[in-house]
Design an enzyme around this catalytic site. Structure first.
Site, PDB file in Angstrom:
ATOM      1  N   ASP A  56       0.886  -1.169   0.000  1.00 21.27           N
ATOM      2  CA  ASP A  56       0.000   0.000   0.000  1.00 21.27           C
ATOM      3  C   ASP A  56       0.918   1.211   0.000  1.00 21.27           C
ATOM      4  O   ASP A  56       1.663   1.440   0.964  1.00 21.27           O
ATOM      5  CB  ASP A  56      -0.882  -0.035   1.260  1.00 21.27           C
ATOM      6  CG  ASP A  56      -1.797   1.184   1.373  1.00 21.27           C
ATOM      7  OD1 ASP A  56      -1.529   2.206   0.706  1.00 21.27           O
ATOM      8  OD2 ASP A  56      -2.767   1.118   2.144  1.00 21.27           O
ATOM      9  N   VAL A  57       0.876   2.003  -1.064  1.00 14.56           N
ATOM     10  CA  VAL A  57       1.869   3.075  -1.239  1.00 14.56           C
ATOM     11  C   VAL A  57       1.770   4.167  -0.175  1.00 14.56           C
ATOM     12  O   VAL A  57       2.677   4.987  -0.051  1.00 14.56           O
ATOM     13  CB  VAL A  57       1.793   3.719  -2.645  1.00 14.56           C
ATOM     14  CG1 VAL A  57       2.153   2.712  -3.722  1.00 14.56           C
ATOM     15  CG2 VAL A  57       0.443   4.359  -2.914  1.00 14.56           C
ATOM     16  N   THR A  64      -8.587   2.137 -18.874  1.00 15.25           N
ATOM     17  CA  THR A  64      -8.230   1.132 -17.862  1.00 15.25           C
ATOM     18  C   THR A  64      -9.317   1.143 -16.804  1.00 15.25           C
ATOM     19  O   THR A  64     -10.270   1.917 -16.866  1.00 15.25           O
ATOM     20  CB  THR A  64      -6.888   1.489 -17.195  1.00 15.25           C
ATOM     21  OG1 THR A  64      -7.055   2.736 -16.519  1.00 15.25           O
ATOM     22  CG2 THR A  64      -5.753   1.593 -18.187  1.00 15.25           C
ATOM     23  N   TYR A  87      -7.670  15.641  -7.990  1.00 14.81           N
ATOM     24  CA  TYR A  87      -6.809  14.755  -8.789  1.00 14.81           C
ATOM     25  C   TYR A  87      -5.763  15.594  -9.510  1.00 14.81           C
ATOM     26  O   TYR A  87      -4.573  15.293  -9.498  1.00 14.81           O
ATOM     27  CB  TYR A  87      -7.667  13.986  -9.799  1.00 14.81           C
ATOM     28  CG  TYR A  87      -6.889  13.088 -10.738  1.00 14.81           C
ATOM     29  CD1 TYR A  87      -6.450  11.828 -10.335  1.00 14.81           C
ATOM     30  CD2 TYR A  87      -6.589  13.485 -12.046  1.00 14.81           C
ATOM     31  CE1 TYR A  87      -5.750  10.996 -11.196  1.00 14.81           C
ATOM     32  CE2 TYR A  87      -5.883  12.653 -12.909  1.00 14.81           C
ATOM     33  CZ  TYR A  87      -5.471  11.407 -12.481  1.00 14.81           C
ATOM     34  OH  TYR A  87      -4.763  10.585 -13.341  1.00 14.81           O
ATOM     35  N   LYS A 138      -1.535  15.531  -9.407  1.00 15.93           N
ATOM     36  CA  LYS A 138      -0.695  15.226 -10.565  1.00 15.93           C
ATOM     37  C   LYS A 138       0.248  16.400 -10.887  1.00 15.93           C
ATOM     38  O   LYS A 138       1.385  16.181 -11.327  1.00 15.93           O
ATOM     39  CB  LYS A 138      -1.565  14.857 -11.766  1.00 15.93           C
ATOM     40  CG  LYS A 138      -2.352  13.549 -11.553  1.00 15.93           C
ATOM     41  CD  LYS A 138      -1.430  12.369 -11.260  1.00 15.93           C
ATOM     42  CE  LYS A 138      -2.155  11.043 -11.186  1.00 15.93           C
ATOM     43  NZ  LYS A 138      -1.253   9.899 -10.949  1.00 15.93           N
TER      44      LYS A 138
HETATM   45  N1  LIG Z   1      -5.892   5.551 -17.290  1.00 20.20           N
HETATM   46  C1  LIG Z   1      -5.710   6.825 -17.566  1.00 20.20           C
HETATM   47  O1  LIG Z   1      -6.406   7.403 -18.425  1.00 20.20           O
HETATM   48  C2  LIG Z   1      -4.643   7.627 -16.856  1.00 20.20           C
HETATM   49  C3  LIG Z   1      -4.414   8.935 -17.282  1.00 20.20           C
HETATM   50  C4  LIG Z   1      -3.447   9.706 -16.656  1.00 20.20           C
HETATM   51  C5  LIG Z   1      -2.711   9.160 -15.609  1.00 20.20           C
HETATM   52  N2  LIG Z   1      -2.953   7.884 -15.214  1.00 20.20           N
HETATM   53  C6  LIG Z   1      -2.172   7.391 -14.081  1.00 20.20           C
HETATM   54  O2  LIG Z   1      -1.575   6.139 -14.394  1.00 20.20           O
HETATM   55  C7  LIG Z   1      -1.424   5.375 -13.204  1.00 20.20           C
HETATM   56  C8  LIG Z   1      -1.966   3.979 -13.425  1.00 20.20           C
HETATM   57  O3  LIG Z   1      -3.362   4.070 -13.680  1.00 20.20           O
HETATM   58  P1  LIG Z   1      -4.224   2.941 -14.412  1.00 20.20           P
HETATM   59  O4  LIG Z   1      -4.951   3.615 -15.499  1.00 20.20           O
HETATM   60  O5  LIG Z   1      -3.393   1.745 -14.696  1.00 20.20           O
HETATM   61  O6  LIG Z   1      -5.295   2.628 -13.254  1.00 20.20           O
HETATM   62  P2  LIG Z   1      -5.803   1.246 -12.648  1.00 20.20           P
HETATM   63  O7  LIG Z   1      -6.945   1.578 -11.753  1.00 20.20           O
HETATM   64  O8  LIG Z   1      -6.015   0.244 -13.717  1.00 20.20           O
HETATM   65  O9  LIG Z   1      -4.560   0.798 -11.777  1.00 20.20           O
HETATM   66  C9  LIG Z   1      -4.172   1.489 -10.605  1.00 20.20           C
HETATM   67  C10 LIG Z   1      -3.608   0.459  -9.629  1.00 20.20           C
HETATM   68  O10 LIG Z   1      -3.207   1.154  -8.437  1.00 20.20           O
HETATM   69  C11 LIG Z   1      -3.601   0.326  -7.332  1.00 20.20           C
HETATM   70  N3  LIG Z   1      -3.718   1.125  -6.114  1.00 20.20           N
HETATM   71  C12 LIG Z   1      -4.704   1.988  -5.742  1.00 20.20           C
HETATM   72  N4  LIG Z   1      -4.450   2.480  -4.509  1.00 20.20           N
HETATM   73  C13 LIG Z   1      -3.271   1.920  -4.115  1.00 20.20           C
HETATM   74  C14 LIG Z   1      -2.477   2.022  -2.953  1.00 20.20           C
HETATM   75  N5  LIG Z   1      -2.842   2.796  -1.908  1.00 20.20           N
HETATM   76  N6  LIG Z   1      -1.336   1.323  -2.884  1.00 20.20           N
HETATM   77  C15 LIG Z   1      -0.961   0.512  -3.913  1.00 20.20           C
HETATM   78  N7  LIG Z   1      -1.670   0.341  -5.031  1.00 20.20           N
HETATM   79  C16 LIG Z   1      -2.819   1.049  -5.123  1.00 20.20           C
HETATM   80  C17 LIG Z   1      -4.938  -0.284  -7.749  1.00 20.20           C
HETATM   81  O11 LIG Z   1      -5.254  -1.427  -6.955  1.00 20.20           O
HETATM   82  C18 LIG Z   1      -4.630  -0.595  -9.213  1.00 20.20           C
HETATM   83  O12 LIG Z   1      -4.042  -1.867  -9.366  1.00 20.20           O
HETATM   84  C19 LIG Z   1      -2.144   6.171 -12.091  1.00 20.20           C
HETATM   85  O13 LIG Z   1      -1.190   6.898 -11.339  1.00 20.20           O
HETATM   86  C20 LIG Z   1      -3.036   7.114 -12.862  1.00 20.20           C
HETATM   87  O14 LIG Z   1      -3.358   8.292 -12.161  1.00 20.20           O
HETATM   88  C21 LIG Z   1      -3.891   7.095 -15.808  1.00 20.20           C
END
Ligand SMILES: NC(=O)c1ccc[n+]([C@@H]2O[C@H](COP(=O)([O-])OP(=O)(O)OC[C@H]3O[C@@H](n4cnc5c(N)ncnc54)[C@H](O)[C@@H]3O)[C@@H](O)[C@H]2O)c1
Length: 264
Positions: free
Chosen positions: A78-79, A205, A170, A174
């Site tokens: 858990d980060v 995702t 959010y 970021k």
């Molecule tokens: N999908 C998009 O459009 C998008 C756009 C911009 C940025 N991002 C960023 O990319 C990264 C990955 O996102 P994604 O799209 O793969 O989302 P996702 O929801 O598929 O994956 C996120 C993962 O983080 C884990 N997580 C959540 N809280 C946590 C915690 N406290 N400790 C450890 N793990 C935890 C979740 O269980 C999940 O496996 C994120 O930082 C997100 O903000 C995603």
């Protein structure tokens, strides 16, 4: 032929999710040894389950990589928890002998207008998206110093660059990730530790699907010059570049992968 990440040991947070799992797969193909970490129980996605689907994804991801001839282990992390980070870095060094790269990928989204923001959700997203990144850097850097350097990839977003007209909390996290990245890059440049940010555009995702109502998708796609969402491998290849020595003259930068969203 040697892979682009041959023998580099890489911790990925949020590895059970869409962008994290694809990084793990493609980095392993490039010869990296993968430490796939994820929260065991996600309070947002699966509050009532002891082990949620994304942790199970992490376990099957690791099986898949090992069956395909790669090397990977799964660790709960858990980060937001200092002790989880310490355990994960210790376990990584015990198992693989070193740590070279951290992909600080875990994150959540908070889809709400400003007037609907709550203090509780604000603290939650700051804890995961911002404090989580800081704790990761803080714990990984001493391990990287022990092996003479490393590379950290912090997940920001295009919504840390441009305003979206919603999801203010959010966006704040970021934007903060981008500046924490630059600050850490300057502080540890003499230790041969590079720190860069990735700014994804919109990717289909779990993060997106679980929070953005379906009827909002098409209007969002129409804002992307390429007229589509990104695919996870398009982020993973950017992360491979930042993790590898190919990006050796790059630190404190943003790698924007967004189909042109931030052009206008
Ligand atoms: N999908 C998009 O459009 C998008 C756009 C911009 C940025 N991002 C960023 O990319 C990264 C990955 O996102 P994604 O799209 O793969 O989302 P996702 O929801 O598929 O994956 C996120 C993962 O983080 C884990 N997580 C959540 N809280 C946590 C915690 N406290 N400790 C450890 N793990 C935890 C979740 O269980 C999940 O496996 C994120 O930082 C997100 O903000 C995603």
């Amino acid at each position: 032929m040697a892979g682009r990440l041959e023998n580099k040991v890489i911790i990925i947070t949020g590895a059970g999710g869409g962008l994290g799992s694809e990084q793990a797969r493609l980095m392993a193909k490039e010869g990296a040894k993968i430490v796939a970490t994820n929260l065991k129980q996600d309070p947002i996605i699966a509050p009532d389950q002891a082990e949620d689907g994304l942790w199970k994804n992490t376990l099957s991801l690791v099986d898949e990589i090992n069956q395909n001839g790669g090397e990977a282990i799964a660790l709960p992390l858990d980060v937001t928890q200092d002790q989880d980070w310490i355990n994960a870095v210790n376990e990584t060094e015990k198992h693989f002998g070193r740590l070279d790269v951290l992909s600080n990928n875990a994150g959540i989204y908070y889809h709400a207008g400003l007037l609907d923001h709550t203090i509780e959700k604000f603290h939650q997203i700051v804890n995961i998206n911002q404090l989580g990144i800081l704790l990761g850097m803080k714990t990984a850097i001493p391990a990287m110093k022990r092996v003479g350097g490393g590379s950290i990839i912090n997940f920001a977003s295009i919504y840390g660059i441009a305003g979206a007209g919603s999801s203010t909390a959010y966006q704040g996290t970021k934007g903060a990730v981008r500046l924490m990245t630059k600050s850490a890059a300057m502080e540890f440049v003499g230790d041969n530790i590079r720190v860069n940010a990735i700014c994804p555009g919109m990717f289909d995702t779990n993060l997106f699907e679980s929070s953005v109502p379906k009827e909002e998708w098409q209007p969002l796609v129409s804002m992307v010059p390429m007229q589509r969402f990104g695919k996870p491998h398009e982020i993973a290849y950017g992360a491979i570049f930042l993790a590898s020595d190919e990006s050796s003259f790059m630190t404190g930068s943003d790698l924007v992968i967004d189909g042109g969203y931030t052009c206008p």
